[in-house]
Design a protein around this motif. Structure first.
Motif, PDB file in Angstrom:
ATOM      1  N   HIS A  63      13.670  -3.391 -41.908  1.00 39.60           N
ATOM      2  CA  HIS A  63      13.991  -2.784 -40.620  1.00 39.60           C
ATOM      3  C   HIS A  63      14.833  -1.518 -40.813  1.00 39.60           C
ATOM      4  N   ILE A  64      15.869  -1.609 -41.617  1.00 41.44           N
ATOM      5  CA  ILE A  64      16.761  -0.473 -41.845  1.00 41.44           C
ATOM      6  C   ILE A  64      16.086   0.599 -42.697  1.00 41.44           C
ATOM      7  N   ALA A  65      15.333   0.183 -43.708  1.00 52.47           N
ATOM      8  CA  ALA A  65      14.612   1.162 -44.528  1.00 52.47           C
ATOM      9  C   ALA A  65      13.631   1.959 -43.675  1.00 52.47           C
ATOM     10  N   ALA A  66      12.996   1.297 -42.719  1.00 54.18           N
ATOM     11  CA  ALA A  66      12.076   1.988 -41.815  1.00 54.18           C
ATOM     12  C   ALA A  66      12.814   3.020 -40.975  1.00 54.18           C
ATOM     13  N   HIS A  67      14.024   2.671 -40.557  1.00 55.31           N
ATOM     14  CA  HIS A  67      14.824   3.607 -39.767  1.00 55.31           C
ATOM     15  C   HIS A  67      15.172   4.845 -40.597  1.00 55.31           C
ATOM     16  N   LEU A  68      15.263   4.682 -41.898  1.00 57.67           N
ATOM     17  CA  LEU A  68      15.663   5.771 -42.792  1.00 57.67           C
ATOM     18  C   LEU A  68      14.498   6.372 -43.576  1.00 57.67           C
ATOM     19  N   HIS A  69      13.274   5.956 -43.276  1.00 62.11           N
ATOM     20  CA  HIS A  69      12.163   6.319 -44.160  1.00 62.11           C
ATOM     21  C   HIS A  69      11.931   7.820 -44.283  1.00 62.11           C
ATOM     22  N   ASP A  70      12.256   8.588 -43.249  1.00 61.69           N
ATOM     23  CA  ASP A  70      12.032  10.036 -43.285  1.00 61.69           C
ATOM     24  C   ASP A  70      13.303  10.842 -43.530  1.00 61.69           C
ATOM     25  N   ALA A 103      15.013   8.937 -51.232  1.00 59.78           N
ATOM     26  CA  ALA A 103      15.446   7.928 -52.202  1.00 59.78           C
ATOM     27  C   ALA A 103      16.689   8.393 -52.950  1.00 59.78           C
ATOM     28  N   ASP A 104      16.740   9.671 -53.296  1.00 58.21           N
ATOM     29  CA  ASP A 104      17.913  10.214 -53.980  1.00 58.21           C
ATOM     30  C   ASP A 104      19.153  10.125 -53.095  1.00 58.21           C
ATOM     31  N   ASN A 113      21.527   1.671 -51.700  1.00 55.40           N
ATOM     32  CA  ASN A 113      20.724   1.910 -52.892  1.00 55.40           C
ATOM     33  C   ASN A 113      19.504   0.991 -52.967  1.00 55.40           C
ATOM     34  N   GLU A 114      19.651  -0.249 -52.488  1.00 57.81           N
ATOM     35  CA  GLU A 114      18.546  -1.206 -52.591  1.00 57.81           C
ATOM     36  C   GLU A 114      17.396  -0.880 -51.640  1.00 57.81           C
ATOM     37  N   LEU A 115      17.576   0.100 -50.776  1.00 58.50           N
ATOM     38  CA  LEU A 115      16.512   0.525 -49.877  1.00 58.50           C
ATOM     39  C   LEU A 115      15.682   1.664 -50.464  1.00 58.50           C
ATOM     40  N   ASP A 117      13.707   2.299 -53.036  1.00 60.81           N
ATOM     41  CA  ASP A 117      12.314   2.177 -53.462  1.00 60.81           C
ATOM     42  C   ASP A 117      11.367   2.040 -52.270  1.00 60.81           C
ATOM     43  N   ILE A 118      11.816   1.386 -51.222  1.00 63.16           N
ATOM     44  CA  ILE A 118      10.989   1.276 -50.014  1.00 63.16           C
ATOM     45  C   ILE A 118      10.759   2.667 -49.431  1.00 63.16           C
ATOM     46  N   VAL A 119      11.822   3.457 -49.361  1.00 64.68           N
ATOM     47  CA  VAL A 119      11.722   4.825 -48.834  1.00 64.68           C
ATOM     48  C   VAL A 119      10.892   5.705 -49.773  1.00 64.68           C
ATOM     49  N   LEU A 120      11.102   5.565 -51.061  1.00 63.20           N
ATOM     50  CA  LEU A 120      10.396   6.388 -52.049  1.00 63.20           C
ATOM     51  C   LEU A 120       8.886   6.202 -51.975  1.00 63.20           C
ATOM     52  N   TYR A 121       8.430   4.971 -51.730  1.00 61.89           N
ATOM     53  CA  TYR A 121       7.009   4.673 -51.852  1.00 61.89           C
ATOM     54  C   TYR A 121       6.290   4.462 -50.519  1.00 61.89           C
TER      55      TYR A 121
END
Length: 204
Positions: A63-70, A103-104, A113-115, A117-121
């Motif tokens: 959920h949080i990674a999706a919020h930060l994906h861009d 991701a950086d 930090n654990e998010l 790879d989800i954002v990167l890929y």
């Protein structure tokens, strides 16, 4: 809120929801298109993750990674990010850097930090023809495969400078036709099965 092991959004007395909102607001100010996009993708990812029956801490993480994906679009030049027409090849290559930039950014935080790879890929494709690394199938993290579907739904059903929004019916067919190509076939099939529920955020 999860109080055991796994992803937690309140640690050391800090509410990371507020920090995340600040980060996303900075991106929204830079790119008008993303205003609301990240929230809608996040809402859809939450629904789809829950439908998959994932553990609660994993659902929250996605959920949080999706919020930060861009979030990496902060590092993309404004002339590219806000161009009203289709991008040139050079401009598209600049845009394609945003997952790695994101991701950086997240890697700088021991809590986020654990998010990374989800954002990167999240722009990898199930058939291995995505970016940035051309991962294929289950090599792509589960969260990234979920976000890829939700991101596509919102992108297709949103107005862009060079086209008007597609209908949800058109979007449904595109997802269905690309199962096993762009999208994880099992996750995509579940999204189609619960289409009205998953796309509720896109209809707001």
């Amino acid at each position: 809120m999860n109080t055991g092991t796994g992803f937690e959004l309140c640690r050391d007395g800090i509410d990371y929801h507020e920090i995340i909102e600040c980060i996303v607001s900075a991106l929204d100010a830079k790119d008008p298109y993303t205003a609301g996009h990240s929230q809608r993708v996040s809402d859809m990812a939450l629904t789809l993750s829950a439908r998959l029956g994932l553990p609660q801490d994993e659902v929250e993480k996605i959920h949080i990674a999706a919020h930060l994906h861009d979030i990496g679009k902060i590092g993309v030049p404004d002339a590219v990010l806000n161009k009203p027409d289709r991008l040139s090849r050079e401009e598209w290559n600049a845009m394609k850097k945003h997952p790695r930039i994101g991701a950086d950014i997240l890697s700088k935080s021991r809590h986020l930090n654990e998010l990374k790879d989800i954002v990167l890929y999240h722009h990898e494709r199930y058939d291995g023809k995505g970016y940035p690394e051309g991962l294929k199938g289950k090599e792509i993290p589960m969260g990234a495969r979920i976000i890829a579907i939700c991101d596509s739904i919102d992108a297709m059903t949103s107005d862009r400078g060079y086209r008007t929004a597609y209908s949800l019916e058109y979007c449904y067919k595109e997802i269905k036709d690309n199962l096993g190509l762009m999208y994880d076939p099992e996750i995509g099939a579940l999204a189609l099965l619960h289409w009205s529920e998953v796309t509720a955020a896109a209809r707001k």
